[in-house]
Design an enzyme around this catalytic site. Sequence first.
Site, PDB file in Angstrom:
ATOM      1  N   ASP A   7       0.884  -1.165   0.000  1.00 58.76           N
ATOM      2  CA  ASP A   7       0.000   0.000   0.000  1.00 58.76           C
ATOM      3  C   ASP A   7       0.922   1.215   0.000  1.00 58.76           C
ATOM      4  OD1 ASP A   7      -2.242   1.677   0.221  1.00 58.76           O
ATOM      5  OD2 ASP A   7      -2.135   1.651   2.398  1.00 58.76           O
ATOM      6  N   GLU A  67      -0.934  -1.643  -4.879  1.00 60.80           N
ATOM      7  CA  GLU A  67      -2.146  -0.864  -5.117  1.00 60.80           C
ATOM      8  C   GLU A  67      -1.837   0.317  -6.022  1.00 60.80           C
ATOM      9  OE1 GLU A  67      -5.670  -0.231  -2.282  1.00 60.80           O
ATOM     10  OE2 GLU A  67      -4.403   1.547  -2.011  1.00 60.80           O
ATOM     11  N   ASP A 140      -2.478   1.029   7.041  1.00 60.04           N
ATOM     12  CA  ASP A 140      -1.741   0.797   5.792  1.00 60.04           C
ATOM     13  C   ASP A 140      -1.283  -0.654   5.673  1.00 60.04           C
ATOM     14  OD1 ASP A 140      -1.129   3.919   5.031  1.00 60.04           O
ATOM     15  OD2 ASP A 140      -1.046   3.524   7.184  1.00 60.04           O
TER      16      ASP A 140
END
Length: 165
Positions: A7, A67, A140
């Site tokens: 992330d 991501e 996160d």
Amino acid sequence: MRIIGIDPGTAIMGWGIIEADGSDLAMIAYGAFTTPAKQPLPDRLVTIYNDLAHVLAEYRPVVAAVEELFFAKNVTTAMAVSHARGVALLALRQAKLPIFEYKPLSVKQAVVGYGNADKQQMQHLVQMTLNLDHIPKPDDAADALAVAMCHAYAAPYLNRIQEDS
């Protein structure tokens, strides 16, 4: 298959590693790299790179899921996060990992079954699916585990498509 999920972020970059054996998923490790806000961006990027390289060497994932960025408003933040994401992609590629990228909507769809799920729903399903005692912190790291789970769910279909090509 050992998967690392990322992330991206400059202040906080979440990471999570899972083991996927068919439909069975198990959490191996997770965490977050943090950098001081007042530190110059190039130094923050070096920290992220070195920390990620260390995790890759320690846990030896065989594939990476990252991501994709989605920013509708704050261009300055998007640029900083883009730098951090680029450094992560570099570290992953230097480790010779195949890299798959997923939009936030796709991650939510894969993990929760609903693309507009909120963060709490997604984190709760990460906890339940990976049989964890608590929701991983920081957020996160939980998000990174969700990205890895998304790839675990997508991989069988991606492999079939590749075989048919």
